[in-house]
Enzyme design. Structure first.
Site, short mmCIF file in Angstrom:
data_model
loop_
_atom_site.label_atom_id
_atom_site.label_comp_id
_atom_site.label_asym_id
_atom_site.label_seq_id
_atom_site.Cartn_x
_atom_site.Cartn_y
_atom_site.Cartn_z
N HIS A 1 0.44 4.53 -8.24
CA HIS A 1 -0.90 3.94 -8.12
C HIS A 1 -0.96 2.61 -8.86
CE1 HIS A 1 -1.73 8.44 -7.93
NE2 HIS A 1 -2.25 8.03 -6.79
N GLN B 1 -9.67 16.36 4.05
CA GLN B 1 -8.26 16.20 4.42
C GLN B 1 -7.40 17.36 3.94
OE1 GLN B 1 -7.96 12.38 2.21
NE2 GLN B 1 -5.96 13.10 1.54
N GLN C 1 3.76 3.09 0.60
CA GLN C 1 4.79 3.49 1.58
C GLN C 1 5.14 4.97 1.42
OE1 GLN C 1 6.15 1.97 4.17
NE2 GLN C 1 7.57 3.66 4.55
N GLN D 1 0.58 8.30 6.74
CA GLN D 1 -0.79 7.89 6.41
C GLN D 1 -0.96 6.39 6.64
OE1 GLN D 1 -3.25 9.40 3.01
NE2 GLN D 1 -2.52 7.55 2.02
N LEU E 1 7.40 9.38 -7.11
CA LEU E 1 6.27 9.84 -7.93
C LEU E 1 5.20 10.43 -7.02
CD1 LEU E 1 5.69 7.08 -10.64
CD2 LEU E 1 7.28 8.97 -10.61
#
Ligand code: AMP
Length: 285
Positions: free
Chosen positions: A37, A61, A148, A153, A184
């Site tokens: 993030h 979701q 990525q 998504q 991660l």
């Protein structure tokens, strides 16, 4: 860092910046923030004047038997990280406001995201597309940043943005990995010691497939070698898929020779934890 919950407050806070012509960079997240993030936030910082990060664990979701309730929520730590990254606004909307009582509108990606995550998690991408569209309408970003790491998504969000004519750019940041290669993920914290050791098999399998593709080995042979390596590194993992796909449509490709570039996607379960990874390769080069 200003933390805002009501939608009208988020809009009002951005209005003066928008009037001034400032560019707004938006990084949507579900929280439990990590270096993946943070790398998107740094990319946004380089490209935009004002940075908005949202934390919203989006109920639509998650499937009925998935980990919505167990999804990690670490607000205090997240806020500290956002302050360190010099983020301007943290938007933390309430699910009851994002989905007002009687909410009846949803974006269907059913004809697009039919395979891989779309097949295994039937309404997942409808939920993703719907919440991302709602967030885009609230924040009106100049550029929205996605990782990525969640390649399918990215394909879904790009397609939705294009199809619905959102006036913004989608920018994709690279996958950030642990030193041993594990991508991660907010879910990595739930892996036990053995599962954590085995989880590195995902990236090892991907990197082997890339190496073989670049060496001119055919897709099926490369795939078999990667599967063998995965079984060796992660004997208890349950594989959902390992395939080479077109990076935009996520349709399987038949051979490396036929394409200049493609994405290799992998997903497997380690105990109760499902992990995804992928790499973009250029066998044609
Ligand atoms: P999440 O909070 O898991 O919904 O992720 C929020 C954003 O961070 C998404 O665009 C993800 O693709 C991105 N992201 C998650 N993990 C990584 C990673 N390891 N490297 C880069 N971006 C990531």
């Amino acid at each position: 860092l200003r933390t805002l919950r009501p939608i009208h407050e988020m809009r009002a806070a951005l209005q003066p910046h928008q009037k001034e012509g400032a560019t707004i960079g938006f990084v949507p997240t579900m929280g439990a923030l990590h270096e993946g993030h943070a790398s998107l936030i740094r990319l946004a910082r380089m490209k935009c004047d004002v940075i908005v990060v949202s934390i919203f664990v989006n109920p639509t979701q998650f499937g009925p038997n998935e980990d919505y309730d167990a999804y990690p929520r670490t607000l205090d730590e997240d806020s500290r990280k956002l302050i360190d990254e010099n983020v301007d606004f943290l938007f933390m909307p309430d699910a009851k406001e994002i989905y007002p009582s009687g909410a009846s509108t949803s974006i269907s990606m059913a004809n697009f995201a039919t395979e891989f995550e779309g097949a295994i998690r039937p309404h997942h991408f409808d939920g993703v597309a719907t919440v991302v569209a709602a967030l885009f309408n609230i924040v009106s970003p100049t550029i929205a940043f996605f990782g990525q790491k969640d390649a399918q998504q990215v394909a879904v969000v790009k397609r939705m943005t294009r199809d619905l004519h959102f006036p913004l750019e989608i920018m994709v940041g690279p996958t950030i990995r642990e030193a041993d290669g594990l991508a991660l993920s907010s879910r990595n914290r739930f892996l036990n010691g053995t599962e954590r050791q085995e989880a590195v098999g995902l990236s090892k399998a991907l990197f082997l497939m890339e190496k073989q593709a670049l060496a001119g080995v055919g897709l099926e042979v490369a795939r078999s070698a990667a599967l063998e390596l995965l079984t060796h590194c992660a004997p208890s993992a349950v594989l959902d898929y390992l395939e080479a796909v077109d990076s935009e449509t996520f349709r399987k490709i038949g051979s490396f020779e036929a394409v200049e570039t493609c994405t290799i996607v992998i997903a497997a379960r380690f105990g109760k934890i499902r992990l995804l990874d992928n790499i973009v390769i250029r066998p044609g080069k």
